[in-house]
Write a protein that holds these residues in place. Structure first.
Motif, PDB file in Angstrom:
ATOM      1  N   ILE A   1       0.855  -1.201  -0.053  1.00  0.00           N
ATOM      2  CA  ILE A   1       0.100  -0.014  -0.150  1.00  0.00           C
ATOM      3  C   ILE A   1       0.781   1.338   0.027  1.00  0.00           C
ATOM      4  O   ILE A   1       0.606   2.263  -0.752  1.00  0.00           O
ATOM      5  CB  ILE A   1      -0.870   0.032   1.072  1.00  0.00           C
ATOM      6  N   MET A   2       1.811   1.219   0.791  1.00  0.00           N
ATOM      7  CA  MET A   2       2.717   2.402   0.808  1.00  0.00           C
ATOM      8  C   MET A   2       3.475   2.582  -0.810  1.00  0.00           C
ATOM      9  O   MET A   2       3.589   3.722  -1.029  1.00  0.00           O
ATOM     10  CB  MET A   2       4.003   2.296   1.971  1.00  0.00           C
ATOM     11  N   GLN A   3       3.796   1.577  -1.283  1.00  0.00           N
ATOM     12  CA  GLN A   3       4.454   1.540  -2.448  1.00  0.00           C
ATOM     13  C   GLN A   3       3.317   2.187  -3.713  1.00  0.00           C
ATOM     14  O   GLN A   3       3.556   3.119  -4.521  1.00  0.00           O
ATOM     15  CB  GLN A   3       4.650   0.124  -3.175  1.00  0.00           C
ATOM     16  N   ALA A   4       1.986   2.038  -3.343  1.00  0.00           N
ATOM     17  CA  ALA A   4       1.097   2.298  -4.107  1.00  0.00           C
ATOM     18  C   ALA A   4       0.812   3.934  -3.924  1.00  0.00           C
ATOM     19  O   ALA A   4       0.705   4.710  -4.920  1.00  0.00           O
ATOM     20  CB  ALA A   4      -0.322   1.681  -3.973  1.00  0.00           C
ATOM     21  N   LEU A   5       0.785   4.153  -2.649  1.00  0.00           N
ATOM     22  CA  LEU A   5       0.639   5.434  -2.422  1.00  0.00           C
ATOM     23  C   LEU A   5       1.970   6.450  -2.919  1.00  0.00           C
ATOM     24  O   LEU A   5       1.720   7.715  -3.359  1.00  0.00           O
ATOM     25  CB  LEU A   5       0.689   5.816  -0.777  1.00  0.00           C
ATOM     26  N   ARG A   6       3.112   5.850  -2.709  1.00  0.00           N
ATOM     27  CA  ARG A   6       4.235   6.511  -3.288  1.00  0.00           C
ATOM     28  C   ARG A   6       3.937   6.867  -4.776  1.00  0.00           C
ATOM     29  O   ARG A   6       4.439   7.921  -5.359  1.00  0.00           O
ATOM     30  CB  ARG A   6       5.253   5.702  -2.964  1.00  0.00           C
ATOM     31  N   GLY A   7       3.290   5.789  -5.419  1.00  0.00           N
ATOM     32  CA  GLY A   7       3.158   5.998  -6.777  1.00  0.00           C
ATOM     33  C   GLY A   7       2.399   7.296  -6.927  1.00  0.00           C
ATOM     34  O   GLY A   7       2.447   7.852  -8.039  1.00  0.00           O
ATOM     35  N   MET A   8       1.227   7.049  -6.216  1.00  0.00           N
ATOM     36  CA  MET A   8       0.175   8.318  -6.682  1.00  0.00           C
ATOM     37  C   MET A   8       0.858   9.691  -6.376  1.00  0.00           C
ATOM     38  O   MET A   8       0.763  10.599  -7.265  1.00  0.00           O
ATOM     39  CB  MET A   8      -0.575   8.166  -5.436  1.00  0.00           C
TER      40      MET A   8
END
Ligand code: NA7
Length: 654
Positions: free
Chosen positions: A564-571
């Motif tokens: 999830i943190m990687q996804a948020l970082r991507g955003m």
């Protein structure tokens, strides 16, 4: 290791007598691994290998002379390091690690596990699952981004720690007055963890001071509170507020979360991304037995234990014999006048000698002072309590006793437990017949025997296996008309796990609601975390992420939070306003989950459990090995999502 290697070694050898005393009380397998890692001599592995039959300490029968040789050499090696002031040795080669790991657990460890295990053990100080920015965060609109996390249990707190480390603004909403989630709420006598504690803890915040191998609830709650203090999370948590709704706001590309405070007032707040961390064992389930509400005496659920009720001298009925009943029953039996246990179906329970043991002082000393000892113990316990027997949970189509067991290994397990229970019951075959399930071992959660069978032999304990008809104001009445007068009823009847996220009302894009999409018992998500039509929503401990074959749910949480943190970082790094899993990716994943579960023990026709729904679809529990789930969640793949830069732009090409 939180202390640097040289300091640790110097401290370890400062008092040789203390070092030797500690080693005498420490586990031999992790100690041997420390010696091999420090000394680089693999030959001792060959000597020890025949005496290590499994990963648990009680499966290791290394002769005393060899143990002493290992201890002596370890003392010499540590002293040599201290004298020379040498740096830490290089990490062993892959071949050496494989050999060490395999000898350590008495089973061949496949090479595919090496990256996972190195990550879990994290030699050195590196926080192996931390997510780092790939672009300069000061040049990104991080401050304008907000995340709401629902729940301050082990899942929500893990998310909070990582959000804080990344500097992403966030707020945690917690319905209780304190942190801890299920560990706060469950305060029944005997409540304890049944996954070994030195593995059931955050990999990035190990606790070397557990007083028991399987700690009691209070100690786990103290650990959780200590984590909150260490990471200074309290200022981010709003207590005594129950999140009631979450609605996707398409105009703002985010979520509006509604909650109710302790005074019943309603509030709401906007966020860009929402993480639910409400747990699965959160909403107690009560049996639907006619007349329950007419009972005049105290009646409460194990998760809502009423400590003001003195059970001494009372006739207590306990309905339910799962993990909570297994712990509560033997804990209250010595005090009550009579304990009548109402069992709908028996559960399998294994004996683990460490379950009842305190951790010795020497063991704690080694965990704190011996370089790599804590890391190797974590590996031992990971292996002992997880993927080691996953393969044996598949049906062998040619197996001759398909109703009793799945295959030869599973059958051996069955026979071993039957023999154990027979011994515990002192050969009482009638009672044994009531205690042995008619489905294969592992069909439901494998329990750890908390002296349950010995409890059943007590004069003041009775096991009822016939169906209940109804409850009156002072008794439980059986279908055959027998009346059992009781003073107190304890419901050890579990949780509404498959009604996931209930009673939170979640409304996604285009009017989709979680309750309509899932119904009451058919939750699905991609990797248990993402659902089509619910952009920027991430679930922790969601569908098919419960662990039933073993392993620590904290391990799964850490995998999810990293993803999830990687996804948020991507955003934030790519300027995506919304991120939503592609329906085909979601559907394909769930088809794979279903296919994988089809020949596994949990979908066995003889098993009825909260792991699955009435259509025999596994909904709550993961069919995967920990290794599989770790590999699937290790790297967020934006290609599996629709990422939208702004509302009026077309989806970004993936
Ligand atoms: P579980 O494991 O769901 O156990 C609930 C128990 O209650 C189980 O023995 C059920 O029997 C029994 N039960 C449920 N409903 C009824 C009714 N209506 N009548 C009689 N008996 C009933 O919950 P726990 O709290 O023990 O453990 C939950 C998890 O906590 C556990 O897996 C660990 O991960 C920690 P059944 O077996 O369904 O026939």
């Amino acid at each position: 290791m939180t202390t640097d290697f040289k300091t640790m070694v110097r401290a370890a050898v400062r008092d040789e007598a203390q070092l030797r005393a500690a080693l005498a009380e420490s586990d031999i397998a992790p100690m041997l691994m420390v010696l091999v890692q420090l000394g680089g001599d693999l030959s001792l592995l060959d000597e020890a290998a025949p005496h290590i039959q499994g990963p648990w300490s009680f499966l290791q029968t290394v002769p005393e002379a060899l143990k002493q040789k290992i201890r002596d050499r370890l003392v010499d090696t540590l002293q040599a390091y201290a004298r020379s002031g040498r740096d830490a040795p290089p990490r062993p080669s892959t071949e050496a690690l494989l050999r060490m790991m395999s000898v350590g657990v008495g089973q061949p460890v496949p090479a595919e596990y090496i990256p996972l295990l190195l990550e879990e053990m994290h030699f050195g100080d590196e926080d192996t699952r931390a997510v780092h920015w790939q672009r300069d965060p000061t040049a990104l609109p991080v401050e304008d981004f907000k995340v709401i996390v629902i729940g301050a249990g082990l899942g929500g707190l893990c998310a909070a720690i990582r959000l804080k480390q990344l500097g992403i603004p966030f707020e945690v909403l917690e319905k209780n007055a304190d942190v801890g989630g299920t560990w706060l709420e469950n305060a029944y006598p005997g409540c304890a963890v049944d996954t070994p504690n030195h593995f059931y803890s955050y990999s990035f915040h190990v606790n070397n001071r557990w007083t028991r191998h399987f700690s009691r609830r209070d100690e786990i709650l103290a650990y959780i509170r200590e984590v909150v203090r260490f990471y200074d999370l309290a200022p981010h948590i709003r207590f005594n507020v129950e999140a009631t709704s979450a609605e996707f706001d398409a105009a703002r590309d985010g979520w509006r979360v509604g909650w109710r405070d302790a005074q019943g007032r309603t509030h709401s707040a906007q966020c860009n991304a929402l993480i639910t961390a409400v747990g699965q064992l959160n909403r107690p389930a009560f049996p639907k037995i006619p007349g329950l509400d007419t009972f005049k005496g105290p009646a409460f659920h194990t998760a809502e234990w009423d400590a003001s009720v003195d059970l001494k001298g009372k006739r207590v009925a306990m309905i339910g014999t799962g993990a909570s009943g297994m712990q509560a029953g033997p804990s209250i039996a010595p005090d009550v006048a009579h304990l009548r246990v109402f069992q709908r179906s028996p559960h399998w329970a294994v004996n683990n000698p460490n379950y009842h043991l305190p951790v010795t002082k020497g063991h704690i000393w080694s965990l704190e002072h011996l370089p790599y000892y804590s890391n190797w113990l974590r590996f031992q316990l990971f292996w002992a309590s997880s993927d080691g027997f996953h393969a044996s949970l598949h049906v062998d189509p040619a197996w001759k006793h398909p109703e009793q067991s799945l295959n030869e290994t599973n059958h051996r397990m069955r026979e071993m437990i039957v023999e154990y229970v027979r011994g515990e019951l002192g050969g009482d075959e009638a009672l044994l017949a009531k205690c042995i399930p008619n489905y294969p071992p592992y069909g439901k959660r494998m329990l750890r025997d908390n002296h349950w069978y010995r409890m059943l032999k007590r004069d003041n304990v009775t096991l009822e296996t016939d169906p209940i008809s109804h409850v009156t104001e002072n008794a439980i009445v059986m279908k055959d008309g027998t009346v059992h007068p009781v003073d107190v009823i304890v419901y050890a009847t579990g949780f509404q796990a498959s009604r996931m996220l209930w009673p939170l009302e979640i409304t996604g894009r285009d009017g989709h609601t979680i309750r309509d999409d899932w119904g009451d018992d058919d939750p699905r998500a991609y990797l248990g975390m993402s659902v089509p039509h619910y952009p920027n929503l991430f679930l922790l401990y969601g569908p098919n992420t419960n662990l039933a074959h073993g392993g620590s749910i904290i391990f799964h949480t850490e995998c999810q939070v990293r993803y999830i943190m990687q996804a948020l970082r991507g955003m934030l790094e790519n300027g995506w306003r919304t991120l939503e899993v592609r329906p085909d990716v979601h559907d394909d994943y769930n088809a794979r989950v279903d296919a994988k579960a089809r020949d596994m023990v949990w979908t066995h026709p003889g098993v009825k459990s909260w792991y699955k729904n009435d259509r025999n679809r596994l909904t709550v529990t993961s069919p995967w090995r920990l290794l599989d789930y770790w590999a699937m969640t290790r790297t967020f793949d934006a290609g599996e999502f629709v990422a939208v830069h702004a509302r009026d732009e077309a989806p970004a090409a993936q």
